[in-house]
Design an enzyme around this catalytic site. Sequence first.
Site, PDB file in Angstrom:
ATOM      1  N   HIS A  83       0.864  -1.282  -0.061  1.00 49.52           N
ATOM      2  CA  HIS A  83      -0.085  -0.126  -0.037  1.00 49.52           C
ATOM      3  C   HIS A  83       0.843   1.192  -0.020  1.00 49.52           C
ATOM      4  CE1 HIS A  83       0.906   0.895   4.058  1.00 49.52           C
ATOM      5  NE2 HIS A  83       0.747  -0.238   4.578  1.00 49.52           N
TER       6      HIS A  83
ATOM      7  N   GLU B 105      -2.718  -7.327   7.433  1.00 49.10           N
ATOM      8  CA  GLU B 105      -1.451  -7.110   7.909  1.00 49.10           C
ATOM      9  C   GLU B 105      -1.126  -8.045   9.319  1.00 49.10           C
ATOM     10  OE1 GLU B 105       1.819  -6.812   7.879  1.00 49.10           O
ATOM     11  OE2 GLU B 105       2.352  -4.880   7.782  1.00 49.10           O
TER      12      GLU B 105
END
Length: 207
Positions: free
Chosen positions: A22, A93
């Site tokens: 990201h 994550e």
Amino acid sequence: MESHATRGTMNERPPSTYLARHGETAWSVSGQHTGLTDLPLTARGERNARQLGERLGGLTFAKVLTSPLQRAARTCTLAGFGAAAEVDHNLLEWNYGDYEGRRTAEIHAERPDWQLFRDGCPGGESPDQVGVRADRVVSRVRAVQGDVLLFSSAHFLRVLAARWLGLEPGAGRFFVLSTASLSALGYEHNLSQPVIRLWDDTRHVVT
């Protein structure tokens, strides 16, 4: 706008799995551990997500998967793949538990010998637990006929790369990833020879 996921023709080489980290967030700048905290991209993070889309232009993907966290999903959308993407919760994550939002230096002040890829996080995930999620992703993408594009976060993608190669989850410590970077996992000659084809490519990133 035509989706990148439907353009082009299929290559005859063994398929590749592209990894997109990201774009920048406030905590990636400050160095705070960002696990499940759902932070937005910064303005620079959004610019670089669009640049990542340009970097991926012309490639064909049989499947696009993204973490549900907005920093990954927004990067996916800005890169031009939002319409084609499916959410996969295995791409979340690392859960940092008690260390969420903390910097490594702060943790080392309490635990000087702490290492994420060896010790995991109290109240969060161990390396092996993250490895289990990574294995699920590896199994899913290897079942796809064609290239796959994944949008996720740094520590998870590092474990994913280790597991792709058949290494222990903790071997993710040997790989580093920049925000909005592009990497690619693949095979040397056939599916029994997994390799890293590209790692931490940031040529498209604007600083």
